[in-house]
Each structure stands twice: as C-alpha cells, then as structure tokens.
Design a protein around this motif. Structure first.
Motif, short mmCIF file in Angstrom:
data_model
loop_
_atom_site.label_atom_id
_atom_site.label_comp_id
_atom_site.label_asym_id
_atom_site.label_seq_id
_atom_site.Cartn_x
_atom_site.Cartn_y
_atom_site.Cartn_z
N ARG A 63 4.47 5.54 -26.57
CA ARG A 63 4.93 4.36 -27.29
C ARG A 63 5.53 4.74 -28.65
O ARG A 63 6.50 4.13 -29.11
CB ARG A 63 3.77 3.37 -27.47
N PHE B 255 9.34 3.92 -29.85
CA PHE B 255 9.62 3.30 -31.15
C PHE B 255 10.67 4.11 -31.91
O PHE B 255 11.61 3.55 -32.49
CB PHE B 255 8.32 3.22 -31.96
N GLU C 239 16.19 0.49 -31.19
CA GLU C 239 16.05 -0.89 -30.75
C GLU C 239 16.30 -1.08 -29.26
O GLU C 239 15.63 -1.91 -28.63
CB GLU C 239 17.00 -1.78 -31.55
N GLN D 268 13.24 0.00 -27.42
CA GLN D 268 12.17 -0.93 -27.73
C GLN D 268 12.34 -2.23 -26.93
O GLN D 268 11.38 -2.76 -26.37
CB GLN D 268 12.16 -1.23 -29.22
N SER D 269 13.57 -2.73 -26.89
CA SER D 269 13.83 -3.97 -26.17
C SER D 269 13.53 -3.82 -24.68
O SER D 269 12.97 -4.72 -24.05
CB SER D 269 15.29 -4.39 -26.36
N SER E 56 11.33 -1.79 -23.39
CA SER E 56 9.88 -1.75 -23.24
C SER E 56 9.29 -3.15 -23.29
O SER E 56 8.32 -3.45 -22.59
CB SER E 56 9.25 -0.86 -24.32
N GLN E 57 9.87 -4.02 -24.11
CA GLN E 57 9.38 -5.39 -24.21
C GLN E 57 9.63 -6.15 -22.90
O GLN E 57 8.78 -6.93 -22.45
CB GLN E 57 10.06 -6.10 -25.38
N VAL F 49 6.97 -2.27 -27.29
CA VAL F 49 7.07 -1.55 -28.56
C VAL F 49 8.15 -2.19 -29.42
O VAL F 49 9.23 -2.54 -28.93
CB VAL F 49 7.42 -0.06 -28.31
N GLY F 50 7.88 -2.34 -30.70
CA GLY F 50 8.86 -2.92 -31.60
C GLY F 50 8.26 -3.14 -32.98
O GLY F 50 7.36 -2.41 -33.40
N SER G 170 4.85 -1.88 -36.90
CA SER G 170 5.16 -1.51 -35.53
C SER G 170 4.09 -2.03 -34.58
O SER G 170 2.98 -2.38 -35.00
CB SER G 170 5.26 0.01 -35.39
#
Length: 301
Positions: A215, A219, A223, A226-227, A229-230, A249-250, A256
């Motif tokens: 993770r 990070f 971005e 991260q997006s 992963s979301q 992650v974000g 974070s």
C-alpha cells in the motif's frame, strides 16, 4: 487493461471509511465479526483446526503462485515446491499467460517482491508440514481470467494484466494481501489449539507487513494507481457484502490511508464466507469462480 483506465464514479474514500467505522466501531463489533466467522466455518458437522488451516493453505497457494510467477516466471511446482496433498493427490493447474515474469525496472521493488515470494512459499511449506497427511492439494488457480473479471467489476476496463508492469503488479498484490490480512484476523478466534493460534497470528503479522509495504508503494506511485486501488477496494466491499467496508490507498483529511483500519486503529476481519465471495468473484459457495474456478479444496469452500 492499463490501470489508468479507471471508473471516476467509484465510491468515495470518505464514504467508505465512514461506513466501515459505523460497522466496526468498537471491540464488541469485532467480537461479533468472530461470531459470524464461526458460523461461516460450520460447513460440516464438526469443523476442526485442520479445516481452518487448510482454508489458509488454499489462500497461501494463491499468493505464493502469484509472487513466484511474477518474480521467477515459474509456478510453485516448477520452482520445486510441491502442491500435492498430504495423501498424494496431485495439485491443480495454474492458468496464467506465457512469459508472465514481471519486468522490474526498480531494483528495490524487485528485491521486495522476491522477499514476499519467499515468505509466501514458506507459508505454504509450513502449513503443509503442520497438516501432514491432512494437507489438501492445491486447487486449480486462475491468474488471468480472474483479473479480467475483477477489472470489469471495478470499472477499470475489460482486461487487467498484473504482470505487465510494476504498477500493475502492485495492484494485483494489493488484492491478495488485504484479503489475506482480514482472513487471518477473522480466523484467529476460531482456532482451538493455542499452538496453532500462535502460528496463525505469526502468519497474519507477516501478511500485514506485506500489505502495508504494498500500500505504501501504491501511494508513492501517484494518483492514478491510488484511484485504481480505491476502485478495487470498493469492489471487494461489494463482493463481501459489506458494501463499503474497505478502503483503498489515497489521502483523506490531509493524511494517507496506507493503513487500512478503523477509528480504534484496528484491522477488521472477514468471515470465510466473505473471503470466498471475493476470491470467487461472487461465484456460488462450493462451486467457485474467479481465482478458484473449481472452488477451494478442503471442507471450507
């Protein structure tokens, strides 16, 4: 699929964290999760510690195959790690693209990936040794069509190749490690033999180290990663039935979200049923799908 092809309408991190906090807010809720886990394990009249360890072994087969292939281009059997059962039953085949070894361009990431591969291999060998003749054989594992189905479910495109790049590798690893941590958390209170419990907690802690490291690297990747992963986290939450009980992650409130935890800084647990819903891609219990196209082996499947 390129990880940049992501769904901009995925569940927001704020909504995800808020919902999970309301669902897993106090220690009593964590105990309730263990109670649900006990019910999920009761797929036969008597569920033994061996059944629980074999469920863990199924998960370790999946992780070990992924990392071993990513770092060496070989399956476990090709690397000299048997996947047969303790009674001699042959292990199932692995579906994966040809030449799947990841082309690492970052030496430190390559060394980390090799370390994780070794850890997961050792988890397989350790559980096999503990179970002896009771150890199940590896079920058939799919590391190709499964990722494509998950990508479509997450709105990340029609296909996803976790071996295509370093970032894709991290996103593939993100799926397994987070699920593994919550699976071991959910199983901890279900083991009768405290010697086994001690060992299971030891494996859980290593998986948590892996998850945090992965993770962190997502990070740092920026971005787009991260997006993605979301979107994956939101899909896992839909599959396990919680709806929004997972966080990618974000950044939230200036900090974070590398550590996936609740308001009490505790990891959350998943029952076996919830874990199966994720790794089967929503496929029916006992039948399987996604990463286990013919279901897991053992009594918990």
């Amino acid at each position: 699929m390129s990880y940049q092809d992501r769904n901009q309408d995925s569940v927001s991190m704020e909504e995800s964290r808020s919902s999970r906090r309301s669902a897993i807010l106090m220690g009593g809720a964590a105990l309730a999760g263990l109670a649900l886990g006990k019910a999920a394990f009761a797929q036969s009249a008597t569920v033994t510690d061996a059944d629980i360890l074999n469920f863990a072994l199924n998960l370790e087969f999946l992780e070990a195959q992924f990392y071993t292939i990513a770092t060496t281009g070989m399956t476990l059997d090709q690397a000299g790690i048997p996947t047969k059962g303790g009674n001699g039953t042959a292990g199932g085949a692995v579906t994966v693209k040809q030449n799947a070894k990841v082309t690492f361009t970052t030496p430190l990431l390559q060394k980390f990936a090799a370390e994780v591969a070794m850890d997961e291999q050792n988890h397989v060998k350790f559980l096999q040794a503990q179970l002896g003749a009771s150890a199940v054989a590896q079920p058939p594992i799919d590391l190709m069509n499964s990722f494509n189905a998950l990508a479509q479910a997450a709105g990340l495109g029609a296909t996803f190749d976790p071996f295509a790049s370093e970032t894709n590798f991290l996103l593939g690893a993100f799926i397994f490690e987070d699920v593994g941590v919550t699976a071991y958390q959910g199983a901890a209170g279900l083991i009768s033999d405290k010697t086994y419990l001690d060992k299971a907690v030891g494996i859980h802690n290593v998986e948590a180290y892996h998850a945090a490291s992965i993770r962190t690297r997502i990070f740092q990747a920026g971005e787009a990663a991260q997006s993605a992963s979301q979107a994956i986290a939101a899909t896992r939450a839909r599959l396990d039935g919680t709806g929004t009980g997972d966080v990618g992650v974000g950044v939230m409130s200036g900090a974070s979200t590398i550590v996936d935890n609740d308001d009490n800084a505790l990891t959350f647990s998943r029952t076996t049923s919830q874990v199966l819903n994720i790794v089967y891609g929503g496929g029916p219990a006992g039948t399987g799908g996604a990463f286990y196209p013919k279901a897991m082996t053992g009594n918990i499947k």
